[in-house]
Write a protein that holds these residues in place. Structure first.
Motif, short mmCIF file in Angstrom:
data_model
loop_
_atom_site.label_atom_id
_atom_site.label_comp_id
_atom_site.label_asym_id
_atom_site.label_seq_id
_atom_site.Cartn_x
_atom_site.Cartn_y
_atom_site.Cartn_z
N ALA A 104 0.94 -1.38 -0.12
CA ALA A 104 -0.27 -0.54 0.08
C ALA A 104 0.67 0.87 -0.05
CB ALA A 104 -1.09 0.02 1.16
N ASP A 105 2.28 1.40 0.82
CA ASP A 105 3.25 2.35 0.72
C ASP A 105 3.65 2.45 -0.13
OD1 ASP A 105 2.17 2.72 3.25
OD2 ASP A 105 4.23 2.27 4.52
N GLY A 106 3.80 1.43 -1.20
CA GLY A 106 3.92 2.00 -2.52
C GLY A 106 3.55 2.58 -3.39
N VAL A 107 1.73 1.69 -3.61
CA VAL A 107 1.41 3.08 -4.43
C VAL A 107 0.41 3.92 -4.12
CG1 VAL A 107 -0.99 1.90 -5.40
CG2 VAL A 107 -0.40 0.17 -4.91
N ARG A 108 1.03 4.53 -2.43
CA ARG A 108 0.39 5.62 -2.23
C ARG A 108 1.33 6.36 -3.17
NH1 ARG A 108 0.12 4.36 2.68
NH2 ARG A 108 -2.41 4.06 2.41
N ALA A 109 2.49 6.24 -2.45
CA ALA A 109 3.90 7.08 -3.17
C ALA A 109 4.07 7.10 -4.21
CB ALA A 109 5.50 5.82 -2.47
N GLU A 110 3.63 6.21 -5.68
CA GLU A 110 3.37 6.24 -6.59
C GLU A 110 2.79 6.96 -7.08
OE1 GLU A 110 2.66 2.20 -8.00
OE2 GLU A 110 4.60 2.34 -8.22
N VAL A 111 1.14 7.00 -6.54
CA VAL A 111 0.31 8.23 -6.57
C VAL A 111 0.70 9.73 -6.25
CG1 VAL A 111 -2.04 8.54 -5.77
CG2 VAL A 111 -1.79 6.47 -6.97
N GLY A 112 0.95 9.97 -5.25
CA GLY A 112 1.82 10.82 -4.50
C GLY A 112 2.43 11.74 -5.40
N GLU A 113 3.92 10.92 -5.75
CA GLU A 113 4.35 11.33 -6.87
C GLU A 113 3.80 11.55 -8.34
OE1 GLU A 113 8.32 12.67 -8.91
OE2 GLU A 113 7.88 12.28 -5.98
N ALA A 114 3.27 11.43 -9.07
CA ALA A 114 2.30 11.37 -9.82
C ALA A 114 1.19 12.31 -10.09
CB ALA A 114 1.23 10.15 -10.82
N MET A 115 0.28 12.21 -8.70
CA MET A 115 -0.18 13.96 -8.01
C MET A 115 0.86 15.49 -8.58
SD MET A 115 -3.16 14.02 -8.56
CE MET A 115 -4.28 12.17 -7.97
N ARG A 116 2.05 14.97 -7.82
CA ARG A 116 2.57 15.93 -7.62
C ARG A 116 3.18 17.03 -8.69
NH1 ARG A 116 4.57 13.81 -2.62
NH2 ARG A 116 5.94 13.04 -4.30
N SER A 117 3.70 15.86 -10.18
CA SER A 117 3.99 16.11 -11.46
C SER A 117 2.81 17.07 -11.96
CB SER A 117 4.57 14.69 -12.27
OG SER A 117 4.42 15.51 -13.61
N LEU A 118 1.46 16.35 -11.62
CA LEU A 118 0.56 16.99 -12.66
C LEU A 118 0.57 18.53 -12.32
CD1 LEU A 118 -1.80 16.33 -14.83
CD2 LEU A 118 -2.92 15.76 -12.04
N ARG A 119 0.57 18.78 -10.92
CA ARG A 119 -0.14 20.13 -10.33
C ARG A 119 1.27 20.36 -10.19
NH1 ARG A 119 -1.05 17.69 -5.29
NH2 ARG A 119 1.03 17.50 -4.94
N ALA A 120 2.55 20.62 -10.73
CA ALA A 120 3.70 21.20 -11.61
C ALA A 120 3.00 21.76 -12.87
CB ALA A 120 5.33 20.90 -11.28
N GLU A 121 3.71 20.66 -13.94
CA GLU A 121 3.14 20.86 -14.93
C GLU A 121 1.83 21.80 -15.11
OE1 GLU A 121 2.48 16.91 -17.66
OE2 GLU A 121 4.42 16.21 -16.86
N LEU A 122 0.22 21.48 -14.33
CA LEU A 122 -0.33 22.28 -14.94
C LEU A 122 -0.42 23.37 -14.31
CD1 LEU A 122 -3.69 20.31 -14.13
CD2 LEU A 122 -3.29 20.15 -15.85
N ALA A 123 0.21 24.00 -13.04
CA ALA A 123 0.62 24.69 -12.80
C ALA A 123 1.43 26.36 -13.90
CB ALA A 123 1.27 24.97 -11.38
N SER A 124 1.88 25.73 -14.21
CA SER A 124 3.17 25.93 -15.67
C SER A 124 1.58 26.18 -16.55
CB SER A 124 3.91 24.85 -15.36
OG SER A 124 4.51 25.45 -16.80
N ALA A 125 1.76 25.26 -17.32
CA ALA A 125 0.68 26.11 -17.93
C ALA A 125 -0.33 27.19 -17.63
CB ALA A 125 -0.26 24.50 -18.51
N ALA A 126 -1.01 26.91 -16.75
CA ALA A 126 -1.78 27.93 -16.48
C ALA A 126 -1.35 28.98 -15.80
CB ALA A 126 -2.52 27.93 -14.97
N ARG A 127 -0.44 29.55 -15.99
CA ARG A 127 0.85 31.14 -15.95
C ARG A 127 1.03 31.38 -17.25
NH1 ARG A 127 3.27 28.12 -11.81
NH2 ARG A 127 5.06 27.39 -12.56
N GLU A 128 1.06 30.56 -18.17
CA GLU A 128 1.51 30.78 -19.64
C GLU A 128 0.79 30.61 -20.01
OE1 GLU A 128 3.19 30.96 -23.21
OE2 GLU A 128 4.25 30.47 -20.50
N ALA A 129 -0.35 30.20 -19.91
CA ALA A 129 -2.22 30.55 -20.38
C ALA A 129 -2.55 32.26 -20.06
CB ALA A 129 -2.86 30.11 -19.72
N LYS A 130 -2.43 32.29 -18.76
CA LYS A 130 -1.98 34.08 -18.34
C LYS A 130 -1.81 35.00 -18.73
CE LYS A 130 -2.87 36.28 -14.42
NZ LYS A 130 -2.44 36.14 -12.54
#
Length: 203
Positions: A104-130
């Motif tokens: 369970a810890d392994g799956v949680r870590a994988e999901v958490g890392e993917a979430m952090r990556s997604l947030r960074a990419e979306l935030a960057s795209a949102a700033r560029e759009a603005k």
């Protein structure tokens, strides 16, 4: 490599304990194991049936036909072995709990890392759009070939995240059943990401 949930030789004892509760089909044994450990561990048929065949060969279980299914039941010899090793069952429960926690810890870590990556990419795209929108208002041009680039990148990030997570989740499901806690983590992470992106767009 994912460590085995059951140590060598302990799954057979656990199967005897489950059959002592009541006779079961092979699938019911798989389901009982999955339920016992919160859905984070679900053995394959290739794991269970060879061990049942070995237990039958040793005279510890019997099998009878029930329509198209086979029902397994513990024998007196099986109860005798189980009684002689009953003290080991608590230790097996502890070992399995530790193994499942690591899964369970392994799956949680994988999901958490993917979430952090997604947030960074979306935030960057949102700033560029603005920035693109601001530049367009200040200095409009007849044609802006890159005006939709940020939106495209945001949509691409979403698509890549979906594909990556789908692959990770299906790969995990092939090894052991996905737990409800992982789904809850995914939902909560997506909700946080959506709030952060909305805040970035309003800024």
């Amino acid at each position: 490599m994912t460590p085995p949930v059951f140590a060598h030789g302990t799954l057979r004892l656990y199967l005897l304990a489950l059959l002592e509760e009541e006779p079961r089909h092979g699938y019911e044994l798989i389901q009982a194991l999955s339920d016992r450990f919160g859905g984070t561990y679900s053995p394959s048929a290739g794991t269970i049936y060879p061990r049942l065949a070995k237990l039958e060969e040793e005279g510890l279980v019997t099998k009878t036909a029930d329509g198209r299914k086979t029902v397994y039941a513990i024998t007196d010899a099986g109860r005798t072995e189980l009684d002689g090793r009953r003290h080991e069952l608590d230790a097996i429960e502890d070992q399995v709990t530790d193994s499942v926690r690591r899964l369970a810890d392994g799956v949680r870590a994988e999901v958490g890392e993917a979430m952090r990556s997604l947030r960074a990419e979306l935030a960057s795209a949102a700033r560029e759009a603005k920035r693109t929108a601001t530049k367009t208002r200040v200095d409009p041009a007849p044609a802006q070939p890159d005006a939709g680039r940020a939106l495209h990148e945001a949509e691409l990030a979403l698509s890549e995240f979906r594909q990556a997570m789908r692959t990770e989740l299906r790969s995990h499901e092939a090894r052991t059943r996905l737990g409800a806690d992982t789904v809850a983590i995914l939902r909560a992470g997506l909700a946080r990401t959506a709030d952060e992106v909305r805040a970035s767009l309003r800024a």
